[in-house]
Design an enzyme around this catalytic site. Structure first.
Site, PDB file in Angstrom:
ATOM      1  N   SER A 170      44.832  40.159  37.859  1.00 42.63           N
ATOM      2  CA  SER A 170      44.779  39.187  38.943  1.00 42.63           C
ATOM      3  C   SER A 170      45.784  39.597  40.001  1.00 42.63           C
ATOM      4  O   SER A 170      46.962  39.705  39.729  1.00 42.63           O
ATOM      5  CB  SER A 170      45.108  37.790  38.415  1.00 42.63           C
ATOM      6  N   ASP A 218      50.580  53.613  44.539  1.00 37.73           N
ATOM      7  CA  ASP A 218      49.343  52.844  44.348  1.00 37.73           C
ATOM      8  C   ASP A 218      49.415  51.935  43.119  1.00 37.73           C
ATOM      9  O   ASP A 218      48.724  50.912  43.077  1.00 37.73           O
ATOM     10  CB  ASP A 218      48.158  53.795  44.158  1.00 37.73           C
ATOM     11  N   ARG A 222      41.826  37.984  45.703  1.00 38.99           N
ATOM     12  CA  ARG A 222      41.451  39.272  46.290  1.00 38.99           C
ATOM     13  C   ARG A 222      41.291  40.321  45.189  1.00 38.99           C
ATOM     14  O   ARG A 222      41.802  40.176  44.091  1.00 38.99           O
ATOM     15  CB  ARG A 222      42.480  39.714  47.324  1.00 38.99           C
ATOM     16  N   ASP A 223      40.586  41.371  45.538  1.00 35.20           N
ATOM     17  CA  ASP A 223      40.365  42.474  44.605  1.00 35.20           C
ATOM     18  C   ASP A 223      39.712  41.943  43.321  1.00 35.20           C
ATOM     19  O   ASP A 223      40.137  42.242  42.216  1.00 35.20           O
ATOM     20  CB  ASP A 223      41.707  43.158  44.286  1.00 35.20           C
ATOM     21  N   ASP A 225      38.810  46.082  50.662  1.00 34.49           N
ATOM     22  CA  ASP A 225      38.029  45.916  49.416  1.00 34.49           C
ATOM     23  C   ASP A 225      37.262  44.608  49.294  1.00 34.49           C
ATOM     24  O   ASP A 225      36.264  44.555  48.575  1.00 34.49           O
ATOM     25  CB  ASP A 225      38.897  46.038  48.151  1.00 34.49           C
ATOM     26  N   TYR A 229      45.912  41.241  54.613  1.00 33.00           N
ATOM     27  CA  TYR A 229      45.567  41.482  53.199  1.00 33.00           C
ATOM     28  C   TYR A 229      46.201  40.416  52.306  1.00 33.00           C
ATOM     29  O   TYR A 229      47.207  40.655  51.650  1.00 33.00           O
ATOM     30  CB  TYR A 229      46.066  42.884  52.807  1.00 33.00           C
TER      31      TYR A 229
END
Ligand code: NAG
Length: 450
Positions: free
Chosen positions: A186, A405, A179-180, A226, A174
């Site tokens: 960011s 989270d 990403r995401d 994701d 990951y």
């Protein structure tokens, strides 16, 4: 998604407390516990949010050879070993090629076990404490969300190898640049604009080198939660469409480089409430098929991982109509059953693992897209190969329950509005740090109970 890195480096408060045991946390933003390690271990920074007591007098060497002094972590066996007495298998799990089905022991991540043990020690109610301690014996995945953690992978693999027997280490890859891409903030340490493609290759090369050094240890890897799902549904977001071709190139490089005999890769495929919508199934299958073919159909690619860090049931007795809004694929099993034939047509192996770590309680979300520290959640079905579906290799716990989270502090740089919704448990600390109150909730609400 869940583990982010701030560009600002903040110094950990130099509070003198008890020495931390091997594998325990010893620093990081938001950490108020001890910052020194017991004799024989060194406090080693993993990222801005974690420093960890690693065995040895110095940070892990870049060499991956010596393993003699690495202690064995606790281990646990999962699932029922398949029968070896007959060549005909008629059980619900398809054993051929299933990395979980041939008697391997799931390596218990020493770091998570130490987090849980420390958390249990802070619980006064003896019944809850006893239940909490059981979580330390349940295997979860370890997230390698920054390149600095790759040295820790060598340490874990060395420990698993030293334990002997058939050991299976579960990791999450990951660290994709940008990403995401659909999120407001960011996230992650790499961007394509700033040498991200090359940096990501270094990250993947490091993981591959570590795995190659321990060929007796089996590695199951969830690939990039994701990111590919965002290419299916979020191409209207500029950051996603701009990154699309680079994402694919990075994924192809990773699948080829991690195509090793002891590796089993499951590409992240979102969840029922995302790619499980009927309109998204075929585009998802097509994308996975394309990437797999472009990479040369690497044998290490076993299938897809779903519901990573999410809260959906594998098999719900009925739809949670408040949030599923007419999606016939209202749980992971419906999603998997709908996607599998399309994957097969697209030439992609239709095998799955499903995260059920925090799926014990249903009917707790206001919206299906709510993902942040959902209030009322409980630990779910334990990792097992008794999945009830020949498409599903194993039920797993990918998200380490109790790790936050995202922060609920609206002033924090990484604040995401999902973490401030009325169905999100608050107050919540920074993503990735330990969230004691939430852990205790997961323990109390566990279903089946602990
Ligand atoms: C919330 O975040 C801001 C900005 O980082 C910080 O100054 C403040 O102390 C935080 N509040 C709490 C309650 O943690």
């Amino acid at each position: 998604m869940k583990y982010f890195v701030l560009s600002a480096i903040l110094a950990a408060a130099p509070v003198a407390l008890a020495q931390q045991p091997v594998w325990a946390q010893c620093g990081g933003i938001g950490w108020s516990g001890g910052t020194t390690c017991v004799s024989g271990a060194t406090c080693s920074k993993q990222n801005d949010y974690y420093s960890q007591c690693i065995p040895g007098a110095a940070p892990p060497a870049s060499s991956s050879s010596s393993t003699a002094s690495v202690p064995s972590g606790p281990t646990t066996t999962v699932g029922t070993p398949t029968s070896t007495s007959s060549s005909t298998t008629t059980g619900p799990t398809s054993a051929a090629g299933n990395p979980y089905a041939d008697g391997y022991t799931l390596w218990l991540t020493p770091f998570y076990a130490s987090e849980v043990t420390a958390a249990a020690a802070a619980i006064t109610d003896s019944a809850t404490k006893a239940k909490a301690l059981k979580v330390a014996q349940i295997p979860t995945f370890t997230w390698f969300d920054v390149i600095a953690k790759v040295d820790t992978l060598k340490t874990y693999l060395a420990a698993a190898a030293a334990a002997g027997g058939k050991q299976l280490v579960q990791i999450v890859v990951y660290d994709l640049p940008d990403r995401d891409c659909a999120a407001a903030a960011s996230n992650g340490e790499f961007t394509y604009a700033n040498n991200g493609a090359a940096n990501y290759k270094s990250y993947i090369d490091g993981i591959a080198a570590a795995i190659k050094a321990f060929p007796t240890v089996r590695v199951v890897a969830v690939y990039e939660p994701d990111s590919l799902a965002n290419l299916v549904t979020n191409m209207n977001v500029a950051k996603c469409s701009n990154a699309a071709s680079a994402y694919k190139a990075s994924a192809i490089y990773a699948l080829q480089t991690l195509n090793l005999p002891n590796v089993f890769l499951y590409l992240d495929a979102g969840h029922a409430g995302w790619l499980g919508w009927p309109a998204n199934l075929q585009p998802a299958a097509t994308l996975f098929g394309q990437i797999f073919a472009s990479a040369g159909k690497p044998a290490a690619v076993r299938g897809l991982a779903t519901n990573v860090a999410n809260y959906n049931a594998l098999s719900a007795p009925s739809a949670d109509t408040k949030i599923t809004q007419g999606n016939p694929n209202y749980d992971e099993l419906h999603y998997i059953n709908a996607l599998a034939p399309m994957l097969t047509s697209a030439g992609f192996p239709a095998h799955f693992i499903v995260d059920q770590g925090r799926s014990g309680v249903q009917g707790i979300r206001d919206q299906w897209g709510d993902w942040c520290n959902v209030k009322g959640a409980g630990f779910g079905t334990r990792p097992t190969t008794s999945t009830g579906s020949s498409l599903i290799d194993a039920i797993v716990w990918v998200k380490p329950g109790g790790e936050c989270d995202g922060t609920s502090n609206t002033s924090a740089a990484r604040y995401d509005f999902h973490c401030g919704l009325s169905d999100a448990f608050q107050p919540a600390p920074e993503a990735g740090t330990w969230f004691q109150a939430y852990f205790e909730q997961l323990v109390r609400n566990a279903s089946p109970s602990l």
